[in-house]
Motif scaffolding. Structure first.
Motif, PDB file in Angstrom:
ATOM      1  N   UNK A  49       0.815  -1.228   0.000  1.00 28.07           N
ATOM      2  CA  UNK A  49       0.000   0.000   0.000  1.00 28.07           C
ATOM      3  C   UNK A  49       0.845   1.273   0.000  1.00 28.07           C
ATOM      4  N   UNK A  50       2.154   1.120   0.156  1.00 32.37           N
ATOM      5  CA  UNK A  50       2.985   2.333   0.141  1.00 32.37           C
ATOM      6  C   UNK A  50       2.938   3.008  -1.223  1.00 32.37           C
ATOM      7  N   UNK A  51       2.491   2.298  -2.248  1.00 30.33           N
ATOM      8  CA  UNK A  51       2.404   2.897  -3.581  1.00 30.33           C
ATOM      9  C   UNK A  51       1.109   3.677  -3.792  1.00 30.33           C
ATOM     10  N   UNK A  52       0.209   3.592  -2.845  1.00 31.50           N
ATOM     11  CA  UNK A  52      -1.068   4.300  -3.010  1.00 31.50           C
ATOM     12  C   UNK A  52      -0.885   5.809  -2.778  1.00 31.50           C
ATOM     13  N   UNK A  53      -1.687   6.600  -3.462  1.00 27.13           N
ATOM     14  CA  UNK A  53      -1.655   8.048  -3.221  1.00 27.13           C
ATOM     15  C   UNK A  53      -2.065   8.334  -1.785  1.00 27.13           C
ATOM     16  N   UNK A  54      -1.550   9.405  -1.246  1.00 24.06           N
ATOM     17  CA  UNK A  54      -1.929   9.776   0.132  1.00 24.06           C
ATOM     18  C   UNK A  54      -3.429  10.053   0.220  1.00 24.06           C
ATOM     19  N   UNK A  55      -3.967  10.596  -0.877  1.00 27.81           N
ATOM     20  CA  UNK A  55      -5.380  10.972  -0.860  1.00 27.81           C
ATOM     21  C   UNK A  55      -6.314   9.786  -1.115  1.00 27.81           C
ATOM     22  N   UNK A  56      -5.758   8.636  -1.450  1.00 28.62           N
ATOM     23  CA  UNK A  56      -6.628   7.500  -1.815  1.00 28.62           C
ATOM     24  C   UNK A  56      -7.377   6.988  -0.591  1.00 28.62           C
ATOM     25  N   UNK A  57      -8.605   6.542  -0.830  1.00 28.32           N
ATOM     26  CA  UNK A  57      -9.377   5.931   0.256  1.00 28.32           C
ATOM     27  C   UNK A  57      -9.089   4.431   0.258  1.00 28.32           C
ATOM     28  N   UNK A  58      -8.630   3.924   1.400  1.00 30.19           N
ATOM     29  CA  UNK A  58      -8.267   2.503   1.475  1.00 30.19           C
ATOM     30  C   UNK A  58      -9.289   1.789   2.356  1.00 30.19           C
ATOM     31  N   UNK A  59      -9.962   0.828   1.763  1.00 32.20           N
ATOM     32  CA  UNK A  59     -10.991   0.088   2.514  1.00 32.20           C
ATOM     33  C   UNK A  59     -10.535  -1.363   2.649  1.00 32.20           C
ATOM     34  N   UNK A  60     -10.372  -1.825   3.885  1.00 31.01           N
ATOM     35  CA  UNK A  60      -9.967  -3.220   4.105  1.00 31.01           C
ATOM     36  C   UNK A  60     -11.206  -4.105   4.138  1.00 31.01           C
ATOM     37  N   UNK A  61     -11.235  -5.048   3.240  1.00 31.02           N
ATOM     38  CA  UNK A  61     -12.426  -5.903   3.137  1.00 31.02           C
ATOM     39  C   UNK A  61     -12.021  -7.374   3.289  1.00 31.02           C
ATOM     40  N   UNK A  62     -11.341  -7.663   4.409  1.00 32.01           N
ATOM     41  CA  UNK A  62     -10.851  -9.030   4.618  1.00 32.01           C
ATOM     42  C   UNK A  62     -11.982 -10.036   4.630  1.00 32.01           C
ATOM     43  N   UNK A  63     -11.705 -11.204   4.093  1.00 33.89           N
ATOM     44  CA  UNK A  63     -12.728 -12.251   4.175  1.00 33.89           C
ATOM     45  C   UNK A  63     -12.076 -13.618   4.305  1.00 33.89           C
ATOM     46  N   UNK A  64     -11.217 -13.738   5.294  1.00 34.60           N
ATOM     47  CA  UNK A  64     -10.543 -14.993   5.535  1.00 34.60           C
ATOM     48  C   UNK A  64     -11.516 -16.027   6.081  1.00 34.60           C
ATOM     49  N   UNK A  65     -11.422 -17.257   5.584  1.00 34.00           N
ATOM     50  CA  UNK A  65     -12.332 -18.333   6.017  1.00 34.00           C
ATOM     51  C   UNK A  65     -12.417 -18.419   7.537  1.00 34.00           C
ATOM     52  N   UNK A  66     -13.614 -18.390   8.058  1.00 32.98           N
ATOM     53  CA  UNK A  66     -13.792 -18.582   9.492  1.00 32.98           C
ATOM     54  C   UNK A  66     -13.618 -17.332  10.333  1.00 32.98           C
ATOM     55  N   UNK A  67     -13.053 -16.276   9.761  1.00 32.88           N
ATOM     56  CA  UNK A  67     -12.832 -15.064  10.557  1.00 32.88           C
ATOM     57  C   UNK A  67     -13.925 -14.048  10.252  1.00 32.88           C
ATOM     58  N   UNK A  68     -13.861 -12.970  10.988  1.00 35.05           N
ATOM     59  CA  UNK A  68     -14.762 -11.849  10.739  1.00 35.05           C
ATOM     60  C   UNK A  68     -14.561 -11.465   9.269  1.00 35.05           C
ATOM     61  N   UNK A  69     -15.615 -11.258   8.559  1.00 32.89           N
ATOM     62  CA  UNK A  69     -15.424 -11.050   7.130  1.00 32.89           C
ATOM     63  C   UNK A  69     -16.467 -10.102   6.569  1.00 32.89           C
ATOM     64  N   UNK A  70     -16.119  -9.499   5.451  1.00 28.19           N
ATOM     65  CA  UNK A  70     -17.061  -8.653   4.749  1.00 28.19           C
ATOM     66  C   UNK A  70     -17.760  -9.533   3.719  1.00 28.19           C
ATOM     67  N   UNK A  71     -19.080  -9.580   3.718  1.00 28.41           N
ATOM     68  CA  UNK A  71     -19.743 -10.471   2.753  1.00 28.41           C
ATOM     69  C   UNK A  71     -19.369 -10.091   1.312  1.00 28.41           C
ATOM     70  N   UNK A  72     -19.210 -11.135   0.498  1.00 20.61           N
ATOM     71  CA  UNK A  72     -18.806 -10.941  -0.893  1.00 20.61           C
ATOM     72  C   UNK A  72     -19.759  -9.978  -1.623  1.00 20.61           C
ATOM     73  N   UNK A  73     -21.061 -10.126  -1.370  1.00 19.30           N
ATOM     74  CA  UNK A  73     -22.024  -9.269  -2.082  1.00 19.30           C
ATOM     75  C   UNK A  73     -21.795  -7.809  -1.725  1.00 19.30           C
ATOM     76  N   UNK A  74     -21.433  -7.544  -0.485  1.00 19.54           N
ATOM     77  CA  UNK A  74     -21.184  -6.163  -0.060  1.00 19.54           C
ATOM     78  C   UNK A  74     -19.967  -5.596  -0.789  1.00 19.54           C
ATOM     79  N   UNK A  75     -18.927  -6.414  -0.897  1.00 20.97           N
ATOM     80  CA  UNK A  75     -17.703  -5.961  -1.588  1.00 20.97           C
ATOM     81  C   UNK A  75     -18.033  -5.616  -3.042  1.00 20.97           C
ATOM     82  N   UNK A  76     -18.815  -6.491  -3.662  1.00 23.81           N
ATOM     83  CA  UNK A  76     -19.149  -6.252  -5.071  1.00 23.81           C
ATOM     84  C   UNK A  76     -19.982  -4.982  -5.215  1.00 23.81           C
ATOM     85  N   UNK A  77     -20.918  -4.775  -4.298  1.00 25.74           N
ATOM     86  CA  UNK A  77     -21.756  -3.565  -4.369  1.00 25.74           C
ATOM     87  C   UNK A  77     -20.906  -2.304  -4.185  1.00 25.74           C
TER      88      UNK A  77
END
Ligand code: SAH
Length: 257
Positions: A49-77
Motif C-alpha cells: 500500500x505504500x504505492x497508493x496516493x496519500x489521498x486515496x481511500x483505502x478500505x480493508x475488506x478481509x474475508x478470511x475463512x472462518x474469521x470476521x469477514x465482509x460479505x462478498x455481495x457487499x464488496x461487489x456492491x
C-alpha cells in the motif's frame, strides 16, 4: 466523490502477489498509484500500500475463512458504487486475482453492470511457496505438470476426491494445495490411497514475507508436522517428487526476518 460521467466506469482487479512488495508487477504498481479508492483483501501485505496516493481511500475488506469477514455481495456492491460514481477503483487481491479468491465472480458482476474490468496478474502463492523451498515445480526428471487445487471446496459443490488427485500426482503431476491446512486429515487419508506415505510433502507458510516458515516432511508425516511446528494459515502444501533432493525430509526452516 468525483462525478466523471464522460469516462467508462472501470475497476482494476490487481494481483498484489504473495507478500513481498518487490514481487508486484510494474502494471500493478501503476494501477495502485492511479487509484482513488482501494479495496484491499486481508492477505495483501501492508507494504504494497505504500504505492497508493496519500489521498486515496483505502478500505480493508478481509474475508478470511472462518474469521470476521465482509460479505462478498457487499464488496461487489461497493466496487460497483464507487466505479459508477467515477472513482478509479482498484481491487487488490492476494497473489493472482484469478487464482481462487473469487476474482472471477467479481469480474462477472462488474461486467454485468457495464463496468469495464482490467485484470493485472500477480504472483500466485503456490509459485512463491515453491521458490521459498527452492523447488522447481515441473523439474522434468520428476514431473510433467502441476495442479493448483483448493482444499476449501464450495459448500454446495461436490467434495474433492483426494484419491483421484493422488493418482494424478502418482503420474507425475506436482500437487499444490491452497487452503489445505484445515483439511489436512482428509487430504492425507485420500492421497494415501494413491501415493506412498514416503511421498515428499512441504508446508510453506507466509511465502515471501519476513515471517516465512516452512517444513519439508512426507505425506505420512503431515499431521504430526503440522501439530509440532504449528504451521497454519496462510499456507500452501506441495506434494510430489520434485521436492526430493531439497535436503533432509522432516526439516523445518525459519527464514530470519
Ligand atoms: N489469489 C491467491 C489465493 C487466494 S486463496 C493467490 O493467487 O495466491 C488464499 C490462500 O492462498 C491461503 O489460504 C493460502 O493457502 C494461500 N496463500 C496466500 N498467500 C500466501 C502466502 N504468502 N504463503 C502461503 N500461502 C499463501
Amino acid at each position: 466523490m468525483n462525478a466523471r460521467p464522460e469516462t467508462t466506469p472501470k475497476v482494476w482487479l490487481v494481483g498484489a502477489g504473495p507478500g513481498d512488495p518487490e514481487l508486484l508487477t510494474l502494471k500493478a504498481v501503476r494501477a495502485i498509484r492511479g487509484a482513488t479508492v482501494l479495496l484491499v483483501d486481508d492477505l495483501v501485505a501492508g507494504g504494497v500500500l505504500k504505492y497508493a496516493r496519500k489521498s486515496a481511500r483505502i478500505v480493508h475488506v478481509g474475508k478470511r475463512g472462518g474469521c470476521r469477514s465482509t460479505p462478498q455481495a457487499f464488496i461487489e456492491q461497493l466496487m460497483l458504487r464507487e466505479a459508477l460514481a467515477g472513482e478509479r477503483v482498484v481491487r487488490l487481491k492476494g497473489g493472482d486475482p484469478f487464482v481462487f479468491g473469487r476474482g472471477g465472480e467479481e469480474a462477472e458482476t462488474l461486467r454485468a453492470h457495464g463496468v469495464e474490468v482490467e485484470v493485472v496478474n500477480g504472483i500466485t502463492a503456490g509459485l512463491a511457496a515453491a521458490t521459498a523451498l527452492g523447488a522447481p515445480l515441473t523439474h522434468r526428471e520428476h514431473a510433467h505438470g502441476v495442479m493448483f487445487v483448493t482444499g476449501h471446496a464450495k459448500e454446495d459443490g461436490p467434495a474433492l476426491d483426494w484419491a483421484v488427485l493422488g493418482a494424478a500426482a502418482a503420474q507425475g503431476l506436482t500437487l499444490v494445495v491452497y487452503m489445505g491446512v484445515a483439511q489436512a486429515a482428509t487430504l492425507q487419508a485420500g492421497l494415501r490411497r494413491a501415493l506412498p506415505g514416503c511421498t515428499p510433502l512441504a508446508i510453506v507458510q507466509s511465502a515471501s514475507r519476513p515471517e516465512q516458515r516452512h517444513a519439508v516432511t512426507t505425506l505420512g508425516g503431515l499431521l504430526d508436522t503440522l501439530a509440532r511446528e504449528r504451521l497454519g494459515s496462510p499456507a500452501v502444501l506441495i506434494v510430489g517428487e520434485v521436492l526430493r533432493g531439497l535436503g533432509a525430509l522432516n526439516a523445518v526452516q525459519r527464514t530470519a526476518a
